[in-house]
Scaffold this active site. Structure first.
Site, PDB file in Angstrom:
ATOM      1  N   HIS A 155      -4.783  -1.628  -5.765  1.00 47.86           N
ATOM      2  CA  HIS A 155      -3.999  -0.487  -6.255  1.00 47.86           C
ATOM      3  C   HIS A 155      -4.947   0.630  -6.667  1.00 47.86           C
ATOM      4  CE1 HIS A 155      -0.379  -3.323  -7.235  1.00 47.86           C
ATOM      5  NE2 HIS A 155      -0.727  -3.325  -5.969  1.00 47.86           N
ATOM      6  N   ASP A 184       0.807  -1.230   0.000  1.00 51.32           N
ATOM      7  CA  ASP A 184       0.000   0.000   0.000  1.00 51.32           C
ATOM      8  C   ASP A 184       0.837   1.276   0.000  1.00 51.32           C
ATOM      9  OD1 ASP A 184      -2.225  -1.652   0.111  1.00 51.32           O
ATOM     10  OD2 ASP A 184      -2.225  -1.672   2.298  1.00 51.32           O
TER      11      ASP A 184
HETATM   12  P1  GDP Z   1      -0.837   0.393  -3.532  1.00 53.33           P
HETATM   13  O1  GDP Z   1      -1.437  -0.882  -3.084  1.00 53.33           O
HETATM   14  O2  GDP Z   1       0.629   0.463  -3.286  1.00 53.33           O
HETATM   15  O3  GDP Z   1      -1.184   0.765  -4.942  1.00 53.33           O
HETATM   16  O4  GDP Z   1      -1.478   1.542  -2.595  1.00 53.33           O
HETATM   17  P2  GDP Z   1      -3.035   1.661  -2.176  1.00 53.33           P
HETATM   18  O5  GDP Z   1      -3.802   2.133  -3.337  1.00 53.33           O
HETATM   19  O6  GDP Z   1      -3.496   0.431  -1.492  1.00 53.33           O
HETATM   20  O7  GDP Z   1      -2.930   2.747  -1.039  1.00 53.33           O
HETATM   21  C1  GDP Z   1      -2.380   3.996  -1.265  1.00 53.33           C
HETATM   22  C2  GDP Z   1      -3.445   5.072  -0.934  1.00 53.33           C
HETATM   23  O8  GDP Z   1      -2.822   6.326  -0.836  1.00 53.33           O
HETATM   24  C3  GDP Z   1      -4.500   5.224  -2.008  1.00 53.33           C
HETATM   25  O9  GDP Z   1      -5.703   5.594  -1.412  1.00 53.33           O
HETATM   26  C4  GDP Z   1      -3.954   6.346  -2.878  1.00 53.33           C
HETATM   27  O10 GDP Z   1      -4.982   7.071  -3.559  1.00 53.33           O
HETATM   28  C5  GDP Z   1      -3.310   7.221  -1.838  1.00 53.33           C
HETATM   29  N1  GDP Z   1      -2.131   7.965  -2.278  1.00 53.33           N
HETATM   30  C6  GDP Z   1      -1.145   7.599  -3.150  1.00 53.33           C
HETATM   31  N2  GDP Z   1      -0.175   8.543  -3.179  1.00 53.33           N
HETATM   32  C7  GDP Z   1      -0.548   9.509  -2.322  1.00 53.33           C
HETATM   33  C8  GDP Z   1       0.067  10.733  -1.890  1.00 53.33           C
HETATM   34  O11 GDP Z   1       1.152  11.110  -2.305  1.00 53.33           O
HETATM   35  N3  GDP Z   1      -0.629  11.465  -0.957  1.00 53.33           N
HETATM   36  C9  GDP Z   1      -1.833  11.072  -0.453  1.00 53.33           C
HETATM   37  N4  GDP Z   1      -2.425  11.853   0.448  1.00 53.33           N
HETATM   38  N5  GDP Z   1      -2.417   9.927  -0.841  1.00 53.33           N
HETATM   39  C10 GDP Z   1      -1.777   9.155  -1.745  1.00 53.33           C
HETATM   40  P1  IMO Z   2      -0.932  -4.136  -2.280  1.00 53.76           P
HETATM   41  O1  IMO Z   2      -0.492  -4.665  -3.622  1.00 53.76           O
HETATM   42  C1  IMO Z   2      -0.923  -4.592   2.059  1.00 53.76           C
HETATM   43  C2  IMO Z   2      -0.967  -8.686   3.619  1.00 53.76           C
HETATM   44  C3  IMO Z   2      -2.229  -9.142   4.334  1.00 53.76           C
HETATM   45  C4  IMO Z   2      -1.637 -10.150   5.291  1.00 53.76           C
HETATM   46  C5  IMO Z   2      -0.518 -10.797   4.471  1.00 53.76           C
HETATM   47  C6  IMO Z   2      -0.920 -12.088   3.783  1.00 53.76           C
HETATM   48  O2  IMO Z   2      -2.227  -3.414  -2.312  1.00 53.76           O
HETATM   49  O3  IMO Z   2       0.156  -3.351  -1.649  1.00 53.76           O
HETATM   50  P2  IMO Z   2      -2.516 -12.785   1.791  1.00 53.76           P
HETATM   51  O4  IMO Z   2      -3.874 -12.280   1.367  1.00 53.76           O
HETATM   52  O5  IMO Z   2      -1.453 -12.562   0.765  1.00 53.76           O
HETATM   53  O6  IMO Z   2      -2.578 -14.172   2.304  1.00 53.76           O
HETATM   54  O7  IMO Z   2      -2.132 -11.876   3.066  1.00 53.76           O
HETATM   55  O8  IMO Z   2      -0.167  -9.832   3.484  1.00 53.76           O
HETATM   56  N1  IMO Z   2      -1.206  -8.171   2.257  1.00 53.76           N
HETATM   57  C7  IMO Z   2      -1.150  -6.865   1.922  1.00 53.76           C
HETATM   58  N2  IMO Z   2      -0.947  -5.781   2.706  1.00 53.76           N
HETATM   59  N3  IMO Z   2      -1.055  -4.459   0.724  1.00 53.76           N
HETATM   60  C8  IMO Z   2      -1.227  -5.545  -0.075  1.00 53.76           C
HETATM   61  O9  IMO Z   2      -1.222  -5.466  -1.419  1.00 53.76           O
HETATM   62  C9  IMO Z   2      -1.326  -6.821   0.533  1.00 53.76           C
HETATM   63  N4  IMO Z   2      -1.515  -8.082   0.067  1.00 53.76           N
HETATM   64  C10 IMO Z   2      -1.441  -8.884   1.136  1.00 53.76           C
HETATM   65  O10 IMO Z   2      -2.856  -8.076   5.005  1.00 53.76           O
HETATM   66  O11 IMO Z   2      -1.039  -9.484   6.376  1.00 53.76           O
HETATM   67 MG    MG Z   3      -2.951  -1.572  -1.810  1.00 51.41          MG
END
Ligand code: GDP
Ligand code: IMO
Ligand code: MG
Length: 420
Positions: free
Chosen positions: A40, A12
């Site tokens: 994502h 994340d």
């Molecule tokens: P990913 O799994 O790595 O793609 O990340 P996620 O989408 O799960 O979580 C990142 C969150 O942060 C999302 O809600 C994005 O819209 C938000 N986000 C990404 N970059 C920024 C940033 O620079 N600032 C803020 N405030 N939010 C961001």
């Molecule tokens: P993105 O791509 C954050 C974490 C789960 C759990 C562990 C194992 O959005 O960054 P699983 O479902 O793989 O058996 O879970 O990994 N986990 C993540 N945490 N971002 C993710 O993906 C995750 N994918 C799995 O919360 O602790």
């Molecule tokens: Mg994510």
């Protein structure tokens, strides 16, 4: 050549946004591992989109998006997601390709994930329960169904055999669940999958590389969730690091050029497992609130803490990171003081290394304080406009982790990114 964007923490980090930002510079965007455990987030014309299976380049009509062989694919999630992106005008039959060696998640994988987590009780991993672990176990156990098997007349027979094996395992767990509704959806999604472009990915991608096309490999999860190098057993079941690109797409190591590592300006983790810099206090709560730190896949509150330079340096080392992208810097805008973890105190000894097992001994993070910038940075466009205090923070990180921060993301929007 191939460049890689991947997460350096526990997932994340904002990979989706960053891949979407860089996508116009590439011909192909390819996911190489993970499955629908990923979430994502991208903002397309101000509209929030969360992708679980489809690569984050899908909204760029001139890029080909590939789901690589290293991914585990849930056909139901894919079908749903294809409908969501089609509603935004994307033609998935034109720019989404799926590797025939990609392993398929079937409904009993999800049931097994639940059964396994339940059996662990207090020490559960906190899985997203999307069937990831059981699906990868069937890959390494050599039982899995793969996308290429969809063309085989034996697909249904193979499915029934696998389901029977799973049923025996579920019986051992004394776990029962009615999966009939999932199964109906699964077979509908399988029919849909048969209408998509299934390719021999390793030949396709290498031919494209030979023809001078540019490939961007998109990681899911984060380096500290890598099955080999993460905080085992609190990890996911795939190699999330740059090495996973080779096995997950059929690309030779010599083809990989830039490895762009994404880190938040602080740190989060969702699910169980060690997290040395976690803040279980009002400051952690503030990070969660300002950063809107709730899971994109499960909606769970994310655990929040300060940036951990010991873990980051480790992640840069095992990935061969060449550039770092620091996201969510704007979330720290209102903090008077920031802390960074420069070392771990383990049993009274100071260490700069990630230990074999973070849970074996309590880790106290050794923190260094930095002055916050205390201003709204979210509309800044150039490095010179960034506050001096942020430059000091970034310079310290650069020196500590052995790779330079080249971009700072200062908001979720497509245009909220500053080149350093
Ligand atoms: P990913 O799994 O790595 O793609 O990340 P996620 O989408 O799960 O979580 C990142 C969150 O942060 C999302 O809600 C994005 O819209 C938000 N986000 C990404 N970059 C920024 C940033 O620079 N600032 C803020 N405030 N939010 C961001
Ligand atoms: P993105 O791509 C954050 C974490 C789960 C759990 C562990 C194992 O959005 O960054 P699983 O479902 O793989 O058996 O879970 O990994 N986990 C993540 N945490 N971002 C993710 O993906 C995750 N994918 C799995 O919360 O602790
Ligand atoms: Mg994510």
């Amino acid at each position: 050549m191939v460049d890689v964007i991947l997460g350096l923490q526990w997932g994340d980090e904002g990979k989706g946004k960053i891949v979407d930002y860089f996508a116009p510079g590439y011909d192909i965007i390819a996911r190489f591992q993970g499955g629908p455990n990923a979430g994502h987030t991208l903002y397309i014309d101000g509209k929030k989109m969360v992708l679980h299976q489809i690569p984050s380049g899908i909204f760029h009509p001139n890029t080909v998006n590939i789901i690589g062989n290293g991914v585990v694919l849930d056909p139901v999630t894919l079908k749903r997601e294809c409908a969501a992106v089609a509603a935004e005008g994307v033609d998935v039959r034109k720019n989404l390709f799926i590797a025939q060696r990609t392993n398929i998640i079937i409904p009993t994988h999800r049931a097994l994930d639940k059964a396994s987590e339940l059996s662990k009780g207090e020490s559960k991993i906190g899985s997203t329960l999307k069937g990831i672990g059981p699906a990868y176990m069937d890959k390494t156990g050599r039982n899995a169904l793969r996308v290429g098997d969809l063309l085989s007349p034996d697909f249904d027979k193979h499915y029934k055999e696998l389901k029977k094996k799973h049923q025996q395992l579920l019986d051992n767990f004394q776990f029962s669940e009615d999966i009939s509704a999932w199964e109906t959806e699964f077979f509908e999604a399988i029919e849909f999958l048969r209408t998509l472009n299934v390719i021999n990915c390793e030949y396709y991608i290498n031919d494209q590389i030979s023809a001078g096309k540019k490939v961007l490999a998109e990681g899911a999860q984060g380096s500290m969730l890598d099955v080999d190098f993460g905080t085992f057993p609190f990890v996911t079941s795939s190699n999330t690091i740059s090495a996973g690109v080779c096995t997950g797409l059929g690309i030779a190591p010599s083809k990989i050029k830039e490895v762009l590592g994404v880190t938040k300006a602080y740190c989060t983790r969702v699910g169980g497992g060690p997290f040395p810099t976690e803040l279980e206090d009002a400051t952690g709560e503030e990070l969660r609130k300002i950063g809107n730190e709730f899971g994109a896949t499960t909606g769970r509150p994310r655990r929040c803490g300060w940036i951990d330079l010991v873990a980051l340096r480790f992640a840069c080392m095992i990935n061969g990171v060449t550039q770092v992208i620091m996201t969510k810097a704007d979330v720290l805008d209102s903090f008077e003081e920031l802390q960074v973890c420069t070392a771990y105190d383990i049993d009274g000894k100071t260490s700069q290394e990630v230990p074999f097992q973070m849970n074996n001994a309590p880790i106290t993070p050794l923190l260094q304080a930095f002055k916050g910038w205390n201003m709204d940075t979210s509309s800044i466009k150039t490095a010179t406009e960034l506050p001096a205090t942020m430059h000091t923070y970034i310079d310290f990180i650069n020196q500590s982790i052995g790779a330079p921060v080249k971009y700072v993301s200062n908001g979720p929007g497509r245009d909220q990114i500053v080149k350093i």
